[in-house]
Scaffold this motif. Structure first.
Motif, PDB file in Angstrom:
ATOM      1  N   PHE A 133       0.379 -65.895  15.410  1.00  0.00           N
ATOM      2  CA  PHE A 133       0.362 -65.994  13.948  1.00  0.00           C
ATOM      3  C   PHE A 133       1.555 -66.801  13.420  1.00  0.00           C
ATOM      4  O   PHE A 133       1.467 -67.377  12.336  1.00  0.00           O
ATOM      5  N   PHE A 146      -7.824 -72.363  11.688  1.00  0.00           N
ATOM      6  CA  PHE A 146      -7.974 -70.919  11.915  1.00  0.00           C
ATOM      7  C   PHE A 146      -8.444 -70.207  10.649  1.00  0.00           C
ATOM      8  O   PHE A 146      -9.480 -69.543  10.658  1.00  0.00           O
ATOM      9  N   HIS A 147      -7.691 -70.355   9.559  1.00  0.00           N
ATOM     10  CA  HIS A 147      -8.059 -69.590   8.360  1.00  0.00           C
ATOM     11  C   HIS A 147      -9.330 -70.142   7.728  1.00  0.00           C
ATOM     12  O   HIS A 147     -10.116 -69.394   7.152  1.00  0.00           O
ATOM     13  N   MET A 150     -12.144 -68.678   9.925  1.00  0.00           N
ATOM     14  CA  MET A 150     -12.261 -67.210  10.002  1.00  0.00           C
ATOM     15  C   MET A 150     -13.389 -66.680   9.111  1.00  0.00           C
ATOM     16  O   MET A 150     -14.120 -65.774   9.503  1.00  0.00           O
ATOM     17  N   ARG A 158     -19.909 -59.404   9.210  1.00  0.00           N
ATOM     18  CA  ARG A 158     -19.492 -58.437   8.184  1.00  0.00           C
ATOM     19  C   ARG A 158     -20.624 -58.126   7.219  1.00  0.00           C
ATOM     20  O   ARG A 158     -20.777 -57.002   6.770  1.00  0.00           O
ATOM     21  N   GLY A 177      -4.820 -57.832   5.218  1.00  0.00           N
ATOM     22  CA  GLY A 177      -5.022 -58.963   6.136  1.00  0.00           C
ATOM     23  C   GLY A 177      -6.371 -59.601   5.838  1.00  0.00           C
ATOM     24  O   GLY A 177      -7.107 -59.984   6.736  1.00  0.00           O
ATOM     25  N   GLY A 178      -6.658 -59.732   4.547  1.00  0.00           N
ATOM     26  CA  GLY A 178      -7.998 -60.149   4.098  1.00  0.00           C
ATOM     27  C   GLY A 178      -8.238 -61.642   4.177  1.00  0.00           C
ATOM     28  O   GLY A 178      -9.304 -62.105   3.777  1.00  0.00           O
ATOM     29  N   PHE A 199      -4.757 -58.707   0.154  1.00  0.00           N
ATOM     30  CA  PHE A 199      -3.385 -58.629   0.666  1.00  0.00           C
ATOM     31  C   PHE A 199      -3.285 -59.414   1.969  1.00  0.00           C
ATOM     32  O   PHE A 199      -4.018 -59.149   2.933  1.00  0.00           O
ATOM     33  N   ASP A 200      -2.372 -60.394   2.002  1.00  0.00           N
ATOM     34  CA  ASP A 200      -2.176 -61.175   3.234  1.00  0.00           C
ATOM     35  C   ASP A 200      -0.835 -61.890   3.114  1.00  0.00           C
ATOM     36  O   ASP A 200      -0.109 -61.713   2.120  1.00  0.00           O
ATOM     37  N   GLN A 201      -0.508 -62.706   4.089  1.00  0.00           N
ATOM     38  CA  GLN A 201       0.724 -63.497   4.029  1.00  0.00           C
ATOM     39  C   GLN A 201       0.561 -64.573   2.943  1.00  0.00           C
ATOM     40  O   GLN A 201      -0.556 -65.080   2.724  1.00  0.00           O
ATOM     41  N   ASP A 224       3.820 -58.219   3.931  1.00  0.00           N
ATOM     42  CA  ASP A 224       3.771 -57.981   5.372  1.00  0.00           C
ATOM     43  C   ASP A 224       3.245 -56.557   5.573  1.00  0.00           C
ATOM     44  O   ASP A 224       3.875 -55.598   5.108  1.00  0.00           O
ATOM     45  N   PHE A 225       2.098 -56.429   6.259  1.00  0.00           N
ATOM     46  CA  PHE A 225       1.519 -55.083   6.372  1.00  0.00           C
ATOM     47  C   PHE A 225       2.333 -54.157   7.270  1.00  0.00           C
ATOM     48  O   PHE A 225       2.052 -52.970   7.354  1.00  0.00           O
ATOM     49  N   TYR A 239     -11.322 -57.261  11.293  1.00  0.00           N
ATOM     50  CA  TYR A 239     -10.786 -58.081  12.390  1.00  0.00           C
ATOM     51  C   TYR A 239      -9.262 -58.146  12.302  1.00  0.00           C
ATOM     52  O   TYR A 239      -8.668 -59.205  12.520  1.00  0.00           O
ATOM     53  N   VAL A 240      -8.631 -57.023  11.982  1.00  0.00           N
ATOM     54  CA  VAL A 240      -7.166 -56.981  11.903  1.00  0.00           C
ATOM     55  C   VAL A 240      -6.602 -56.125  13.038  1.00  0.00           C
ATOM     56  O   VAL A 240      -5.773 -56.593  13.823  1.00  0.00           O
ATOM     57  N   HIS A 242      -7.719 -55.311  15.833  1.00  0.00           N
ATOM     58  CA  HIS A 242      -7.919 -55.846  17.197  1.00  0.00           C
ATOM     59  C   HIS A 242      -6.849 -56.883  17.577  1.00  0.00           C
ATOM     60  O   HIS A 242      -6.712 -57.217  18.743  1.00  0.00           O
TER      61      HIS A 242
HETATM   62  C1  LIG Z   1      -8.101 -62.298  12.423  1.00  0.00           C
HETATM   63  S1  LIG Z   1      -7.598 -62.599  10.788  1.00  0.00           S
HETATM   64  C2  LIG Z   1      -8.781 -61.625   9.856  1.00  0.00           C
HETATM   65  C3  LIG Z   1      -8.983 -62.139   8.462  1.00  0.00           C
HETATM   66  C4  LIG Z   1     -10.057 -61.433   7.645  1.00  0.00           C
HETATM   67  N1  LIG Z   1      -9.757 -60.014   7.487  1.00  0.00           N
HETATM   68  C5  LIG Z   1     -11.425 -61.643   8.254  1.00  0.00           C
HETATM   69  O1  LIG Z   1     -12.041 -60.698   8.724  1.00  0.00           O
HETATM   70  O2  LIG Z   1     -11.892 -62.799   8.247  1.00  0.00           O
HETATM   71  C6  LIG Z   1      -6.127 -61.600  10.662  1.00  0.00           C
HETATM   72  C7  LIG Z   1      -5.431 -61.698   9.324  1.00  0.00           C
HETATM   73  O3  LIG Z   1      -4.233 -60.916   9.370  1.00  0.00           O
HETATM   74  C8  LIG Z   1      -3.239 -61.609   8.640  1.00  0.00           C
HETATM   75  N2  LIG Z   1      -1.899 -61.147   9.048  1.00  0.00           N
HETATM   76  C9  LIG Z   1      -1.294 -61.337  10.241  1.00  0.00           C
HETATM   77  N3  LIG Z   1      -0.069 -60.782  10.254  1.00  0.00           N
HETATM   78  C10 LIG Z   1       0.101 -60.228   9.003  1.00  0.00           C
HETATM   79  C11 LIG Z   1       1.157 -59.482   8.407  1.00  0.00           C
HETATM   80  N4  LIG Z   1       2.266 -59.197   9.094  1.00  0.00           N
HETATM   81  N5  LIG Z   1       1.005 -59.050   7.132  1.00  0.00           N
HETATM   82  C12 LIG Z   1      -0.143 -59.333   6.442  1.00  0.00           C
HETATM   83  N6  LIG Z   1      -1.204 -60.026   6.969  1.00  0.00           N
HETATM   84  C13 LIG Z   1      -1.072 -60.465   8.236  1.00  0.00           C
HETATM   85  C14 LIG Z   1      -3.481 -63.066   9.002  1.00  0.00           C
HETATM   86  O4  LIG Z   1      -2.875 -63.942   8.088  1.00  0.00           O
HETATM   87  C15 LIG Z   1      -5.008 -63.112   8.987  1.00  0.00           C
HETATM   88  O5  LIG Z   1      -5.513 -63.476   7.733  1.00  0.00           O
END
Ligand SMILES: C[S@@+](CC[C@H](N)C(=O)[O-])C[C@H]1O[C@@H](n2cnc3c(N)ncnc32)[C@H](O)[C@@H]1O
Length: 334
Positions: A133, A146-147, A150, A158, A177-178, A199-201, A224-225, A239-240, A242
């Protein structure tokens, strides 16, 4: 009984499976399916429009026709119903999800999976010298691939899971992590009584309210989660979990537990690995987690243990027609 000759031939054939993924990537990158909207087209015409070599394109489409994606007809190649999913304008297009699943970070890490086997650590980190990441945050091309991919990667799976899962009539849904918000947008459109927090970066958030969702129902929060998450009634984690090892997951789940209103719930959208040896996409995705991040796909029992460590209790696991299940949890009485 399988003869040694038959066995060797079969196993070597299995090793060629990577070429199917490579061919799928090539046609997805080029957008070949977008040129096949209305019936068969001669390969020369397709090659001209896609800037490819007609002989090579014909041979690649022949392979993919054997996989049921294209069809060879007297007039050239056409798309099968399955192949329609490759079109960019398909409702749940697989195009960018395929490109993301085969992007160079993934491809190189897969080649080096032996490193993961030996060390127990992501081969990605041995190759790139940093966590996945961090690379995605710093590298513009990787971030877009990647984003951008996704939403396509997870969108259809989903949707199938959402068809099986009921949300409450009102309250706030926090998508932890949406990503770019495709999921939250689908949830809000299907549940007009709910508000949503994405909520995400900071570098991931789209900064725009999706069409069809009223302005007052959509909030974006960067953070930051592992520190904290916004207050809400329902926490989505798609998908977070995992992506992370158990200790990290317990921290994320624990932060959701802390922020959750009384009576709230957590809905984890992830694959749930079955107990048997049947082929499952989850077992492939598990290797993606092994090679890229220190995550894993989990069985129902593994989710139960994880929730318990975070002070939560799994109430139910809802399966779906696709690869995703919903593991729903509530606060456990301590
Ligand atoms: C595999 S993606 C899943 C995205 C989305 N939930 C989906 O299903 O398409 C993981 C997500 O976690 C976010 N992420 C990673 N580390 C993070 C952190 N420390 N705080 C918040 N979000 C984070 C990433 O930016 C990414 O968008």
């Amino acid at each position: 009984m399988t003869s040694p000759e038959a066995s060797a031939v079969h196993l070597i054939g299995e090793a060629h499976a990577y070429l199917k993924a490579a061919a799928l990537r090539a046609v997805a990158v080029l957008g070949v399916a977008d040129h096949l909207g209305d019936g068969p087209r001669p390969v020369e015409e397709l090659a001209r429009e896609t800037g490819t070599d007609a002989d090579c394109l014909g041979r690649m489409l022949r392979l993919l026709a054997a996989g049921g994606i294209f069809r060879r007809e007297p007039g050239g190649f056409s798309l099968t119903p399955l192949g329609q999913g490759l079109r960019t304008d398909s409702r749940y297009s697989a195009r960018w999800g395929i490109v993301m699943s085969t992007m160079d970070t993934h491809w190189q890490s897969a080649f080096e999976l032996g490193t993961s086997l030996r060390t127990g650590k992501p081969s990605f980190e041995a190759l790139y010298g940093k966590p996945f990441f961090d690379h995605v945050a710093e590298d513009e091309a990787a971030r877009a691939e990647f984003h951008g991919g996704m939403g396509s990667f997870s969108g259809a799976a989903r949707r199938l899971a959402l068809d099986e899962y009921d949300f409450p009539g009102g309250g706030t849904v926090v998508d932890v992590g949406g990503g770019r918000g495709g999921f939250l947008s689908d949830v809000l459109k299907g549940n007009p009584g709910l508000d949503g927090v994405l909520f995400d970066q900071a570098h991931v958030l789209p900064g725009a309210v999706p069409d069809g969702v009223g302005e007052g129902r959509w909030t974006e929060v960067a953070g930051d989660f592992f520190d904290e998450v916004p207050r809400g009634d329902v926490y989505l984690l798609s998908y977070v979990l995992h992506d992370w090892d158990d200790d990290a997951c317990v921290r994320i789940l624990g932060n959701c537990r802390e922020a959750m209103v009384p009576g709230g719930r957590i809905a984890v959208f992830d694959a749930v690995v079955g107990a048997g040896d049947e082929p499952e996409d989850a077992k492939l995705l598990d290797l993606v987690m092994m090679m890229l991040v220190s995550g894993r796909e989990r069985t129902a029992e593994e989710f139960e243990r994880l929730f318990e460590k975070a002070g939560l209790r799994v109430e139910r696991v809802v399966g779906s027609e696709g690869p995703l299940s919903v593991v729903e949890g509530v606060r456990a009485e301590r």
